[in-house]
Design a protein around this motif. Sequence first.
Motif, PDB file in Angstrom:
ATOM      1  N   MET A 171       0.867  -1.180   0.000  1.00 33.78           N
ATOM      2  CA  MET A 171       0.000   0.000   0.000  1.00 33.78           C
ATOM      3  C   MET A 171       0.900   1.225   0.000  1.00 33.78           C
ATOM      4  N   VAL A 172       0.583   2.219  -0.813  1.00 34.88           N
ATOM      5  CA  VAL A 172       1.337   3.471  -0.768  1.00 34.88           C
ATOM      6  C   VAL A 172       0.457   4.548  -0.151  1.00 34.88           C
ATOM      7  N   ALA A 173       1.036   5.327   0.767  1.00 34.29           N
ATOM      8  CA  ALA A 173       0.255   6.354   1.460  1.00 34.29           C
ATOM      9  C   ALA A 173       1.183   7.418   2.025  1.00 34.29           C
ATOM     10  N   TYR A 174       0.652   8.613   2.146  1.00 30.67           N
ATOM     11  CA  TYR A 174       1.392   9.703   2.768  1.00 30.67           C
ATOM     12  C   TYR A 174       1.546   9.405   4.254  1.00 30.67           C
ATOM     13  N   GLU A 175       2.755   9.599   4.760  1.00 31.71           N
ATOM     14  CA  GLU A 175       3.107   9.128   6.103  1.00 31.71           C
ATOM     15  C   GLU A 175       2.186   9.674   7.194  1.00 31.71           C
ATOM     16  N   LYS A 176       1.972  10.987   7.222  1.00 28.75           N
ATOM     17  CA  LYS A 176       1.148  11.559   8.283  1.00 28.75           C
ATOM     18  C   LYS A 176      -0.307  11.144   8.147  1.00 28.75           C
ATOM     19  N   VAL A 177      -0.763  10.954   6.922  1.00 31.17           N
ATOM     20  CA  VAL A 177      -2.137  10.485   6.693  1.00 31.17           C
ATOM     21  C   VAL A 177      -2.272   9.054   7.198  1.00 31.17           C
ATOM     22  N   ALA A 178      -1.285   8.216   6.887  1.00 28.10           N
ATOM     23  CA  ALA A 178      -1.303   6.836   7.366  1.00 28.10           C
ATOM     24  C   ALA A 178      -1.293   6.792   8.889  1.00 28.10           C
ATOM     25  N   ASN A 179      -0.462   7.628   9.512  1.00 27.23           N
ATOM     26  CA  ASN A 179      -0.409   7.645  10.970  1.00 27.23           C
ATOM     27  C   ASN A 179      -1.753   8.038  11.579  1.00 27.23           C
ATOM     28  N   ALA A 180      -2.440   8.984  10.941  1.00 27.45           N
ATOM     29  CA  ALA A 180      -3.767   9.395  11.423  1.00 27.45           C
ATOM     30  C   ALA A 180      -4.775   8.255  11.287  1.00 27.45           C
ATOM     31  N   ILE A 181      -4.669   7.502  10.193  1.00 29.56           N
ATOM     32  CA  ILE A 181      -5.557   6.357   9.979  1.00 29.56           C
ATOM     33  C   ILE A 181      -5.288   5.275  11.019  1.00 29.56           C
ATOM     34  N   PHE A 182      -4.015   5.002  11.300  1.00 28.56           N
ATOM     35  CA  PHE A 182      -3.671   3.986  12.298  1.00 28.56           C
ATOM     36  C   PHE A 182      -4.187   4.394  13.675  1.00 28.56           C
ATOM     37  N   SER A 183      -4.091   5.673  13.994  1.00 32.13           N
ATOM     38  CA  SER A 183      -4.565   6.168  15.285  1.00 32.13           C
ATOM     39  C   SER A 183      -6.082   6.077  15.396  1.00 32.13           C
ATOM     40  N   LYS A 184      -6.756   6.366  14.302  1.00 31.21           N
ATOM     41  CA  LYS A 184      -8.224   6.321  14.281  1.00 31.21           C
ATOM     42  C   LYS A 184      -8.747   4.896  14.377  1.00 31.21           C
ATOM     43  N   ASN A 185      -7.995   3.948  13.813  1.00 30.34           N
ATOM     44  CA  ASN A 185      -8.430   2.542  13.764  1.00 30.34           C
ATOM     45  C   ASN A 185      -7.471   1.650  14.558  1.00 30.34           C
ATOM     46  N   LYS A 186      -7.237   2.022  15.813  1.00 28.84           N
ATOM     47  CA  LYS A 186      -6.226   1.331  16.619  1.00 28.84           C
ATOM     48  C   LYS A 186      -6.476  -0.166  16.732  1.00 28.84           C
ATOM     49  N   ALA A 187      -7.701  -0.554  17.018  1.00 30.43           N
ATOM     50  CA  ALA A 187      -7.997  -1.980  17.223  1.00 30.43           C
ATOM     51  C   ALA A 187      -7.737  -2.795  15.963  1.00 30.43           C
ATOM     52  N   GLU A 188      -7.991  -2.195  14.822  1.00 29.47           N
ATOM     53  CA  GLU A 188      -7.872  -2.911  13.549  1.00 29.47           C
ATOM     54  C   GLU A 188      -6.464  -2.873  12.971  1.00 29.47           C
ATOM     55  N   PHE A 189      -5.760  -1.743  13.134  1.00 28.87           N
ATOM     56  CA  PHE A 189      -4.526  -1.522  12.388  1.00 28.87           C
ATOM     57  C   PHE A 189      -3.250  -1.491  13.217  1.00 28.87           C
ATOM     58  N   THR A 190      -3.335  -1.311  14.524  1.00 28.85           N
ATOM     59  CA  THR A 190      -2.112  -1.172  15.324  1.00 28.85           C
ATOM     60  C   THR A 190      -1.200  -2.383  15.175  1.00 28.85           C
ATOM     61  N   GLY A 191       0.050  -2.123  14.817  1.00 31.50           N
ATOM     62  CA  GLY A 191       1.049  -3.178  14.701  1.00 31.50           C
ATOM     63  C   GLY A 191       0.917  -4.070  13.493  1.00 31.50           C
TER      64      GLY A 191
END
Length: 243
Positions: A171-191
């Motif tokens: 997946m290609v994504a802008y770093e800060k945008v990806a970090n915001a997505i990971f933070s928003k979807n912690k249960a699904e995406f963390t780690g």
Amino acid sequence: MMKLFILSAVMACSAAAWAETVTIGAEDDWAPYCSKVGNDAKGFAVDLVREAYKAAGVEVKFAVVPYARCMSEAKEGKLVGCFNAARNSLLENDYLWHAKPMFNARINIYAPADSSESGLTPKSLEGKDVAVTNNYEYGDDFDRNTKIKRSVSNQDEQGFRKLLAKRVQYMVAYEKVANAIFSKNKAEFTGKFKAVGMTAEPGLYIAFSKKHPDSAKFVEKFNQGMEAIRKNGKYKSLEAAWP
């Protein structure tokens, strides 16, 4: 009578200060740079555009729409401009551009967290299934490489879910945008993901319409305003507010 005179003078000054208004297209799903919150546009880029135009004596309003539609309406002249566009050779001749980028943003290549890869480039992705978001720019080396097999989604979140489900390899994504997505979807995406390379670190711009009659004027107003907020410290204060 004196109070009425003072009030009238204040109202006249206010009207003069905001003698011009412009409506700019803003993407609805690109936090922390720009996204729709309630009915409003919020984010670092939103604040930059607002403050730059304010410094040039222009009130800006935002039409908050999906990015592909935003860019299309700017190209067609329905909007004066659209942000945030990563200026590249594919877009260069279709729009007008202000002098300097609003900011630069790193674009990462993401793989599953257990990947042992590192240092990947766009060339590394040739022949691979890569999730991308509709109409996003990822740097010339990626955007012009027809050997990359693109799996297009409407949102970055959907692309990361494809990667999680192993429907794509990257997946290609802008770093800060990806970090915001990971933070928003912690249960699904963390780690679940790791950055294994990058495609580019482009400058982000307002892409101004070549067809709208007011575009050239508002390009120059934006140039004036950006120069002013860089000199007076406002730009740095906005950066600090959106780390």
